[in-house]
Design an enzyme around this catalytic site. Sequence first.
Site, PDB file in Angstrom:
ATOM      1  N   SER A 295       0.944  78.979  18.631  1.00 31.28           N
ATOM      2  CA  SER A 295      -0.031  77.842  19.022  1.00 31.28           C
ATOM      3  C   SER A 295      -0.626  77.281  17.706  1.00 31.28           C
ATOM      4  O   SER A 295      -0.781  77.795  16.567  1.00 31.28           O
ATOM      5  CB  SER A 295      -1.261  78.802  19.621  1.00 31.28           C
ATOM      6  OG  SER A 295      -2.218  77.758  20.032  1.00 31.28           O
TER       7      SER A 295
ATOM      8  N   LYS B 254      -6.550  84.772  23.575  1.00 30.86           N
ATOM      9  CA  LYS B 254      -5.893  85.355  24.879  1.00 30.86           C
ATOM     10  C   LYS B 254      -6.148  84.156  26.097  1.00 30.86           C
ATOM     11  O   LYS B 254      -5.375  83.995  26.888  1.00 30.86           O
ATOM     12  CB  LYS B 254      -6.458  86.735  24.990  1.00 30.86           C
ATOM     13  CG  LYS B 254      -6.105  87.784  24.261  1.00 30.86           C
ATOM     14  CD  LYS B 254      -6.877  89.171  24.500  1.00 30.86           C
ATOM     15  CE  LYS B 254      -8.230  89.010  24.414  1.00 30.86           C
ATOM     16  NZ  LYS B 254      -8.883  88.919  23.011  1.00 30.86           N
TER      17      LYS B 254
ATOM     18  N   GLN C 286     -10.624  91.975  24.688  1.00 27.54           N
ATOM     19  CA  GLN C 286     -10.891  92.739  23.411  1.00 27.54           C
ATOM     20  C   GLN C 286      -9.265  92.778  22.975  1.00 27.54           C
ATOM     21  O   GLN C 286      -8.597  91.962  23.216  1.00 27.54           O
ATOM     22  CB  GLN C 286     -11.690  94.005  23.620  1.00 27.54           C
ATOM     23  CG  GLN C 286     -13.212  93.932  23.819  1.00 27.54           C
ATOM     24  CD  GLN C 286     -13.318  93.693  25.187  1.00 27.54           C
ATOM     25  OE1 GLN C 286     -12.761  94.588  26.103  1.00 27.54           O
ATOM     26  NE2 GLN C 286     -14.236  92.672  25.612  1.00 27.54           N
TER      27      GLN C 286
ATOM     28  N   GLY D 229     -15.237  87.036  25.301  1.00 27.45           N
ATOM     29  CA  GLY D 229     -15.567  85.447  25.281  1.00 27.45           C
ATOM     30  C   GLY D 229     -14.085  84.636  25.230  1.00 27.45           C
ATOM     31  O   GLY D 229     -13.755  84.793  24.218  1.00 27.45           O
ATOM     32  N   HIS D 230     -13.611  84.139  26.216  1.00 25.55           N
ATOM     33  CA  HIS D 230     -12.208  83.507  26.256  1.00 25.55           C
ATOM     34  C   HIS D 230     -12.275  82.054  26.410  1.00 25.55           C
ATOM     35  O   HIS D 230     -12.536  81.719  27.364  1.00 25.55           O
ATOM     36  CB  HIS D 230     -11.341  84.189  27.183  1.00 25.55           C
ATOM     37  CG  HIS D 230     -11.142  85.732  27.181  1.00 25.55           C
ATOM     38  ND1 HIS D 230     -10.401  86.370  28.104  1.00 25.55           N
ATOM     39  CD2 HIS D 230     -11.410  86.686  26.280  1.00 25.55           C
ATOM     40  CE1 HIS D 230     -10.325  87.535  27.810  1.00 25.55           C
ATOM     41  NE2 HIS D 230     -10.968  87.897  26.475  1.00 25.55           N
TER      42      HIS D 230
ATOM     43  N   ASP E   2     -10.266  88.218  20.025  1.00 29.96           N
ATOM     44  CA  ASP E   2     -10.360  86.873  19.798  1.00 29.96           C
ATOM     45  C   ASP E   2      -9.171  86.378  19.442  1.00 29.96           C
ATOM     46  O   ASP E   2      -9.256  85.463  18.351  1.00 29.96           O
ATOM     47  CB  ASP E   2     -11.417  86.736  18.719  1.00 29.96           C
ATOM     48  CG  ASP E   2     -12.894  87.077  19.348  1.00 29.96           C
ATOM     49  OD1 ASP E   2     -13.203  86.990  20.585  1.00 29.96           O
ATOM     50  OD2 ASP E   2     -13.554  87.508  18.636  1.00 29.96           O
TER      51      ASP E   2
HETATM   52  P1  GDP Z   1      -9.931  85.398  23.116  1.00 29.76           P
HETATM   53  O1  GDP Z   1     -11.212  86.142  23.057  1.00 29.76           O
HETATM   54  O2  GDP Z   1      -8.650  85.832  22.603  1.00 29.76           O
HETATM   55  O3  GDP Z   1      -9.608  84.435  24.436  1.00 29.76           O
HETATM   56  O4  GDP Z   1     -10.150  84.042  21.733  1.00 29.76           O
HETATM   57  P2  GDP Z   1     -11.464  83.410  21.726  1.00 29.76           P
HETATM   58  O5  GDP Z   1     -11.801  82.356  22.548  1.00 29.76           O
HETATM   59  O6  GDP Z   1     -12.903  84.285  21.394  1.00 29.76           O
HETATM   60  O7  GDP Z   1     -11.161  82.632  20.030  1.00 29.76           O
HETATM   61  C1  GDP Z   1     -10.171  82.063  20.005  1.00 29.76           C
HETATM   62  C2  GDP Z   1     -10.867  80.557  19.361  1.00 29.76           C
HETATM   63  O8  GDP Z   1      -9.660  80.065  18.673  1.00 29.76           O
HETATM   64  C3  GDP Z   1     -11.135  79.577  20.352  1.00 29.76           C
HETATM   65  O9  GDP Z   1     -12.320  78.836  19.959  1.00 29.76           O
HETATM   66  C4  GDP Z   1      -9.860  78.794  20.769  1.00 29.76           C
HETATM   67  O10 GDP Z   1     -10.371  77.280  21.244  1.00 29.76           O
HETATM   68  C5  GDP Z   1      -9.381  78.695  19.378  1.00 29.76           C
HETATM   69  N1  GDP Z   1      -8.078  78.590  19.395  1.00 29.76           N
HETATM   70  C6  GDP Z   1      -6.980  79.188  20.388  1.00 29.76           C
HETATM   71  N2  GDP Z   1      -5.710  78.963  19.743  1.00 29.76           N
HETATM   72  C7  GDP Z   1      -5.920  78.043  18.644  1.00 29.76           C
HETATM   73  C8  GDP Z   1      -4.879  77.603  17.723  1.00 29.76           C
HETATM   74  O11 GDP Z   1      -3.573  77.644  17.659  1.00 29.76           O
HETATM   75  N3  GDP Z   1      -5.411  76.809  16.685  1.00 29.76           N
HETATM   76  C9  GDP Z   1      -6.709  76.741  16.477  1.00 29.76           C
HETATM   77  N4  GDP Z   1      -7.205  76.190  15.490  1.00 29.76           N
HETATM   78  N5  GDP Z   1      -7.662  77.298  17.260  1.00 29.76           N
HETATM   79  C10 GDP Z   1      -7.219  77.723  18.365  1.00 29.76           C
HETATM   80  P1  IMO Z   2     -12.495  89.054  23.564  1.00 32.06           P
HETATM   81  O1  IMO Z   2     -12.099  89.635  24.958  1.00 32.06           O
HETATM   82  C1  IMO Z   2     -14.134  90.451  19.564  1.00 32.06           C
HETATM   83  C2  IMO Z   2     -16.405  94.013  19.712  1.00 32.06           C
HETATM   84  C3  IMO Z   2     -17.891  93.808  19.348  1.00 32.06           C
HETATM   85  C4  IMO Z   2     -18.088  95.395  18.585  1.00 32.06           C
HETATM   86  C5  IMO Z   2     -17.308  96.283  19.480  1.00 32.06           C
HETATM   87  C6  IMO Z   2     -18.123  96.955  20.449  1.00 32.06           C
HETATM   88  O2  IMO Z   2     -13.201  87.865  23.552  1.00 32.06           O
HETATM   89  O3  IMO Z   2     -11.528  89.154  22.414  1.00 32.06           O
HETATM   90  P2  IMO Z   2     -19.276  96.362  22.703  1.00 32.06           P
HETATM   91  O4  IMO Z   2     -20.427  95.342  23.021  1.00 32.06           O
HETATM   92  O5  IMO Z   2     -17.856  96.206  23.368  1.00 32.06           O
HETATM   93  O6  IMO Z   2     -19.799  97.790  23.013  1.00 32.06           O
HETATM   94  O7  IMO Z   2     -18.939  96.023  21.190  1.00 32.06           O
HETATM   95  O8  IMO Z   2     -16.342  95.460  20.080  1.00 32.06           O
HETATM   96  N1  IMO Z   2     -16.098  93.054  20.627  1.00 32.06           N
HETATM   97  C7  IMO Z   2     -15.287  92.163  20.700  1.00 32.06           C
HETATM   98  N2  IMO Z   2     -14.833  91.639  19.354  1.00 32.06           N
HETATM   99  N3  IMO Z   2     -13.845  90.053  21.046  1.00 32.06           N
HETATM  100  C8  IMO Z   2     -14.079  90.584  21.815  1.00 32.06           C
HETATM  101  O9  IMO Z   2     -13.890  90.373  23.103  1.00 32.06           O
HETATM  102  C9  IMO Z   2     -15.087  91.746  21.909  1.00 32.06           C
HETATM  103  N4  IMO Z   2     -15.763  92.378  22.851  1.00 32.06           N
HETATM  104  C10 IMO Z   2     -16.185  93.177  22.083  1.00 32.06           C
HETATM  105  O10 IMO Z   2     -18.009  93.021  18.151  1.00 32.06           O
HETATM  106  O11 IMO Z   2     -17.673  95.282  17.264  1.00 32.06           O
HETATM  107 MG    MG Z   3     -13.030  86.041  22.453  1.00 34.08          MG
END
Ligand code: GDP
Ligand code: IMO
Ligand code: MG
Length: 425
Positions: free
Chosen positions: A413, A16, A224, A40-41, A13
């Site tokens: 960012s 990415k 991840q 979840g991206h 999270d």
């Molecule tokens: P990922 O799994 O690495 O793709 O990240 P996620 O999408 O799960 O979580 C990142 C969250 O932060 C999302 O809700 C993005 O829209 C948000 N986000 C990304 N970059 C920024 C930033 O620079 N500032 C803020 N406030 N939110 C951001």
């Molecule tokens: P992105 O790509 C954050 C965490 C789960 C748990 C552990 C194992 O959005 O960054 P699993 O269901 O994979 O067996 O769970 O990994 N986890 C993540 N945490 N971002 C993710 O993906 C994750 N995918 C799995 O919360 O701790």
């Molecule tokens: Mg994510």
Amino acid sequence: MSNIIVVGAQWGDEGKGKVIDILAKDFSYIVRYQGGNNAGHTVVIGDEKFILHLIPSGILHRKKICVIGNGVVIDPNALIAEIAKLESEGIEVKGRLFISENAHLIFPYHKVIDELKEMKKGKTKIGTTKKGIGPCYADKVSRSGIRIIDLLSDSVFSEKLKTNIEEKNKILKILYDFKGFSFDRIYKEYIEFRGKIKNFVCDTTLLLNKAIEKRKSILFEGAQGTMLDVDYGTYPFVTSSSATAGGACTGTGVGPTKIGKVLGVVKAYTTRVGEGPFPTEFTKDMMHKIRVKGREFGATTGRPRRCGWFDACLVRYSIIVNGISEIVVTKLDVLDDLEKIKICVAYKYKGKTYEHFTSDIDMLGNSEPVYEEVKGWREDTSGVTAFRKLPKNAKEYLKRIQKLLKTKIILISVGSERRQTIRVE
Ligand code: GDP
Ligand code: IMO
Ligand code: MG
């Protein structure tokens, strides 16, 4: 060389999805290589927010080719739903998405095992996403998994599914007193799925290597993060795949000599979802403040993310195991209101000080972070588009991180939208 791996350098999270969206315009192919719909991206384009789970985030760029590599585990139900959602939003997927025939399939029994195993563990649970990821990879490694290529043949699929269901039903009965699954129902359901996905399936290793021969560029989208990698993360509180850069090779069949750079994505602080050690985790008030300001709730499960200070020891370790050459810092804006900001530069354990990250999770869980404190900037950075225009203390914070990591920050960012991005010259 132009092919780049984008990898999460913390616990996932890191942002990415946004980074891939920013970079994708300069690449022909965007490729997922591991994980599944546990990811979840998020990509925000104007008023629209897209959350990608299985399909590469590059799909939002209409002319790009997206590939789901052999290292990914696929829940066909989730895949079909994601394709349908994108198409309902006007994004054409047909002809632009290619799925490896060697990718393993997630079945309903994987999800149930994931859930029951977690329930049985009680307090020692991992906190998985309950998407069946671990049990599916376990079957892959124990050589009883079912790949997409197996689903394409009636006889192979039927035989493998029968053997698997027989075995899983016995295990489920003995360990969890669970009634079990019907072969007929799953067989029928998956044959229907086959009809919907078969046109996307091909030998993606060949596809990608041919593209490389033609000098097309590839962007590898890690899911991840390093601390969730099955080898390098905080085991057993990890996912079940190779989330580090090495996974890009094994998860696609593109050799390491064909990849030029590894870009590490780090949040300006740290978060994690699920259980496991987290040395710099905030206490209650700061946790609430940053969680609210950073909207730190899981993009897949909606769970609140645990938040903490930036841990330089952890990211230094990520830099080593991934061979990270450059860094992107995300969510700097979330720290805008703070008077003081801490950076973890070492750990204290049993009276001794360590500067390196450890895989010993007991040690990690019982370590006291050693912090350096820097002044906050207390200014809104969310509209800043040039490094020189950032508040002085924000620049100092970034420079300090860069120095501690001995790695160049190339992008910053300051918000979820495309325009909220600073390129560092
Ligand atoms: P990922 O799994 O690495 O793709 O990240 P996620 O999408 O799960 O979580 C990142 C969250 O932060 C999302 O809700 C993005 O829209 C948000 N986000 C990304 N970059 C920024 C930033 O620079 N500032 C803020 N406030 N939110 C951001
Ligand atoms: P992105 O790509 C954050 C965490 C789960 C748990 C552990 C194992 O959005 O960054 P699993 O269901 O994979 O067996 O769970 O990994 N986890 C993540 N945490 N971002 C993710 O993906 C994750 N995918 C799995 O919360 O701790
Ligand atoms: Mg994510």
